[in-house]
Write an enzyme that holds these catalytic residues in place. Structure first.
Site, mmCIF file in Angstrom:
data_model
loop_
_atom_site.group_PDB
_atom_site.id
_atom_site.type_symbol
_atom_site.label_atom_id
_atom_site.label_comp_id
_atom_site.label_asym_id
_atom_site.label_seq_id
_atom_site.Cartn_x
_atom_site.Cartn_y
_atom_site.Cartn_z
ATOM 1 N N TYR A 34 0.758 -1.252 0.000
ATOM 2 C CA TYR A 34 0.000 0.000 0.000
ATOM 3 C C TYR A 34 0.792 1.309 0.000
ATOM 4 C CZ TYR A 34 -3.877 -3.169 0.397
ATOM 5 O OH TYR A 34 -4.771 -4.166 0.132
ATOM 6 N N PHE A 57 -9.829 -5.367 10.699
ATOM 7 C CA PHE A 57 -11.159 -5.288 10.069
ATOM 8 C C PHE A 57 -11.039 -5.612 8.600
ATOM 9 C CE2 PHE A 57 -9.202 -1.091 10.416
ATOM 10 C CZ PHE A 57 -9.114 -0.698 9.098
HETATM 11 C C1 LIG Z 1 -6.778 -4.012 3.067
HETATM 12 C C2 LIG Z 1 -6.767 -5.432 2.621
HETATM 13 O O1 LIG Z 1 -7.775 -5.988 2.334
HETATM 14 S S1 LIG Z 1 -5.263 -6.256 2.586
HETATM 15 C C3 LIG Z 1 -5.563 -7.733 1.607
HETATM 16 C C4 LIG Z 1 -4.986 -7.699 0.231
HETATM 17 N N1 LIG Z 1 -5.410 -8.922 -0.484
HETATM 18 C C5 LIG Z 1 -4.699 -10.067 -0.476
HETATM 19 O O2 LIG Z 1 -3.600 -10.172 0.083
HETATM 20 C C6 LIG Z 1 -5.359 -11.239 -1.187
HETATM 21 C C7 LIG Z 1 -4.425 -11.918 -2.186
HETATM 22 N N2 LIG Z 1 -3.833 -10.969 -3.123
HETATM 23 C C8 LIG Z 1 -4.544 -10.337 -4.083
HETATM 24 O O3 LIG Z 1 -5.748 -10.461 -4.173
HETATM 25 C C9 LIG Z 1 -3.784 -9.440 -5.053
HETATM 26 O O4 LIG Z 1 -2.506 -9.986 -5.240
HETATM 27 C C10 LIG Z 1 -3.600 -7.970 -4.562
HETATM 28 C C11 LIG Z 1 -4.988 -7.367 -4.307
HETATM 29 C C12 LIG Z 1 -2.780 -7.879 -3.281
HETATM 30 C C13 LIG Z 1 -2.860 -7.176 -5.650
HETATM 31 O O5 LIG Z 1 -3.679 -7.063 -6.798
HETATM 32 P P1 LIG Z 1 -3.064 -6.888 -8.276
HETATM 33 O O6 LIG Z 1 -4.166 -6.558 -9.162
HETATM 34 O O7 LIG Z 1 -2.207 -8.054 -8.578
HETATM 35 O O8 LIG Z 1 -2.131 -5.606 -8.046
HETATM 36 P P2 LIG Z 1 -1.600 -4.661 -9.229
HETATM 37 O O9 LIG Z 1 -1.386 -5.477 -10.469
HETATM 38 O O10 LIG Z 1 -2.441 -3.478 -9.358
HETATM 39 O O11 LIG Z 1 -0.191 -4.285 -8.608
HETATM 40 C C14 LIG Z 1 0.288 -2.981 -8.567
HETATM 41 C C15 LIG Z 1 1.705 -3.006 -8.093
HETATM 42 O O12 LIG Z 1 1.769 -3.564 -6.771
HETATM 43 C C16 LIG Z 1 2.625 -4.693 -6.759
HETATM 44 N N3 LIG Z 1 2.017 -5.683 -5.860
HETATM 45 C C17 LIG Z 1 0.718 -5.983 -5.763
HETATM 46 N N4 LIG Z 1 0.532 -6.945 -4.851
HETATM 47 C C18 LIG Z 1 1.754 -7.234 -4.353
HETATM 48 C C19 LIG Z 1 2.214 -8.145 -3.385
HETATM 49 N N5 LIG Z 1 1.371 -8.960 -2.717
HETATM 50 N N6 LIG Z 1 3.553 -8.178 -3.142
HETATM 51 C C20 LIG Z 1 4.388 -7.360 -3.810
HETATM 52 N N7 LIG Z 1 3.993 -6.470 -4.740
HETATM 53 C C21 LIG Z 1 2.697 -6.419 -5.013
HETATM 54 C C22 LIG Z 1 2.671 -5.181 -8.187
HETATM 55 O O13 LIG Z 1 3.839 -5.919 -8.462
HETATM 56 C C23 LIG Z 1 2.619 -3.887 -8.950
HETATM 57 O O14 LIG Z 1 3.887 -3.278 -8.932
HETATM 58 P P3 LIG Z 1 4.466 -2.527 -10.231
HETATM 59 O O15 LIG Z 1 3.467 -1.448 -10.520
HETATM 60 O O16 LIG Z 1 5.785 -2.014 -9.764
HETATM 61 O O17 LIG Z 1 4.536 -3.577 -11.280
#
Ligand SMILES: CC(=O)SCCNC(=O)CCNC(=O)[C@H](O)C(C)(C)COP(=O)(O)OP(=O)(O)OC[C@H]1O[C@@H](n2cnc3c(N)ncnc32)[C@H](O)[C@@H]1OP(=O)(O)O
Length: 408
Positions: free
Chosen positions: A123, A408
């Site tokens: 984030y 949460f």
């Molecule tokens: C507040 C909450 O709810 S926290 C819970 C978050 N959700 C989870 O952990 C559930 C499992 N994970 C997921 O659903 C997905 O991997 C998410 C939501 C974390 C990320 O969604 P994505 O659509 O893949 O992210 P997106 O493609 O927009 O990534 C944007 C950037 O963040 C990075 N990023 C996203 N997730 C991660 C991660 N887990 N670890 C490292 N980098 C990450 C990407 O590499 C990308 O970087 P770049 O722009 O330098 O290439």
């Protein structure tokens, strides 16, 4: 990053999306199917506050947001509680979260947003700063002595039978605790829920309230879970404190003494202790508290003047900040903050800046738990006018570290 999937639509959620949101969450977080848990997740979700990403007829992403208030230094502020963030495993790393986040940042009506991150690296790129880390405690109860306290009357019961007393204490204490979230509507039902999927193999959720001279002044919620102690299998269990709320320091000590004194327990665990947890100073040997530092609440300033004028400052402050905010340009530029213990104003200015920082670092400092000087020490804040960092550092602080009672 691979190109964004071209036919993905990002839009606000609707009630009709609920049937797809909950299975997406279960898939993304690898949760086993459980009807009761699905119903709980569904009842929490506020789909009209969500942002969803849709690929044809399929839900590819969800970003949820609960409408709750957050205590900040000297006040209470509406805060988007961002949660239930999930992208389908088939659509990850194509910018789906980034698009949903941009939409959320642009549309959220609150001055600040907060979240708990599944992974700390996700984030900051969206302007979130770590506003409140916390400690996990796993104390070896037989090795730790606590000082004598002022014993009150303790009354044990089920959380539901003590709900009225518990909620009254919580509401009395909440306004003075930066980082605490309000519990409107069904939030108390969720907090006191003792369903099988939450309980797992642990005991039922137990409660105790403490009564002092002026009535109920504290409570604790806990469970006991089995552990392994090869030296003494009879005394291996861990008492896990889910919540401990006390009106005064003496009440908190009395509750800790009770919890540390429960028989047949090897450890007392508490997963959301504040970094200024009194146990650190009360234990005769803090080395046995088994503390570990963890990231906790991340905070994003959405509306700079509204956010900065909503909190109080323990000392008079008059400082010009130059902010960068790559995702919300309306926050960028120079702001003059004038405030103190009784109120604050924050207005645009053409005056030269004393301090320059990114909105992420303003979020980290906002609850008073991350010193501006620590961020400057990390090279994240630039002191443009010598001598302005120290007074601003003191004014942005608070006498109590931010803390959180729940994820949460
Ligand atoms: C507040 C909450 O709810 S926290 C819970 C978050 N959700 C989870 O952990 C559930 C499992 N994970 C997921 O659903 C997905 O991997 C998410 C939501 C974390 C990320 O969604 P994505 O659509 O893949 O992210 P997106 O493609 O927009 O990534 C944007 C950037 O963040 C990075 N990023 C996203 N997730 C991660 C991660 N887990 N670890 C490292 N980098 C990450 C990407 O590499 C990308 O970087 P770049 O722009 O330098 O290439």
């Amino acid at each position: 990053m691979p190109p964004i999937l071209p036919d993905i639509a990002v839009r606000p959620g609707t009630e009709a999306d609920l049937d797809a949101i909950v299975p997406l969450l279960f898939a993304a977080f690898h949760d086993a199917p459980d009807a009761e848990r699905e119903a709980a997740e569904r009842s929490k979700t506020e789909p009209a506050r969500s942002v969803v990403a849709v690929d044809g007829g399929t839900l590819a992403g969800h970003l949820g947001s609960f409408a709750r208030d957050l205590t900040v230094p000297g006040g209470i502020v509406p805060a988007a509680h961002v949660t239930q963030v999930a992208v389908a495993p088939t659509h990850r790393r194509r910018g789906v979260l980034t698009r949903m986040m941009h939409r959320h940042l642009a549309d959220a009506p609150e001055p600040i947003a907060v979240l708990w991150a599944s992974e700390g690296r996700i984030y900051p790129r969206y302007g979130y700063g770590l506003a409140a880390p916390h400690l996990t405690v796993r104390a070896a109860t037989r090795e730790v002595r606590l000082p004598d306290g002022v014993p009150g009357r303790l009354r044990a019961g089920t959380p539901l039978s003590l709900r009225t007393e518990i909620t009254e204490v919580f509401e009395a204490v909440r306004p003075g605790r930066p980082g605490w979230s309000s519990r409107p509507g069904a939030w108390w039902d969720h907090r006191l829920d003792d369903a099988a999927w939450i309980r797992g193999r642990d005991t039922a959720l137990r409660a105790v309230v403490r009564e002092g001279e002026h009535g109920v002044d504290g409570y604790a919620l806990w469970r006991v879970t089995d552990g392994e102690n090869p030296d003494n299998p009879r005394i291996s269990a861990t008492l896990v404190v889910k919540e401990l709320v006390a009106a005064t320091a003496a009440v908190r000590l009395d509750l800790w003494r009770f919890l540390f004194g429960v028989d047949l327990i090897a450890h007392v665990a508490y997963h959301r202790a504040p970094v200024d947890e009194p146990l650190l100073y009360l234990a005769d040997d803090p080395g046995w508290l088994g503390t570990r530092w963890e990231h906790g609440l991340w905070l994003r300033v959405l509306d700079v003047p509204a956010a900065l004028s909503a909190r109080r400052y323990p000392l008079p402050v008059d400082v010009v900040l130059e902010l960068t905010d790559a995702l919300l340009p309306r926050n960028g530029g120079r702001w003059r903050l004038r405030g103190g213990p009784d109120g604050a104003t924050c207005e645009r200015t053409e005056a030269p800046a004393a301090l320059a920082l990114d909105v992420r670092d303003l979020g980290a400092a906002y609850l008073g738990g991350t010193p501006l000087a620590a961020l400057a020490g990390a090279g994240l804040i630039e002191e443009r006018v010598p001598g302005t960092l120290a007074p601003a550092n003191a004014a942005f602080g608070w006498h109590r570290a931010p803390s959180m009672l729940e994820t949460f």
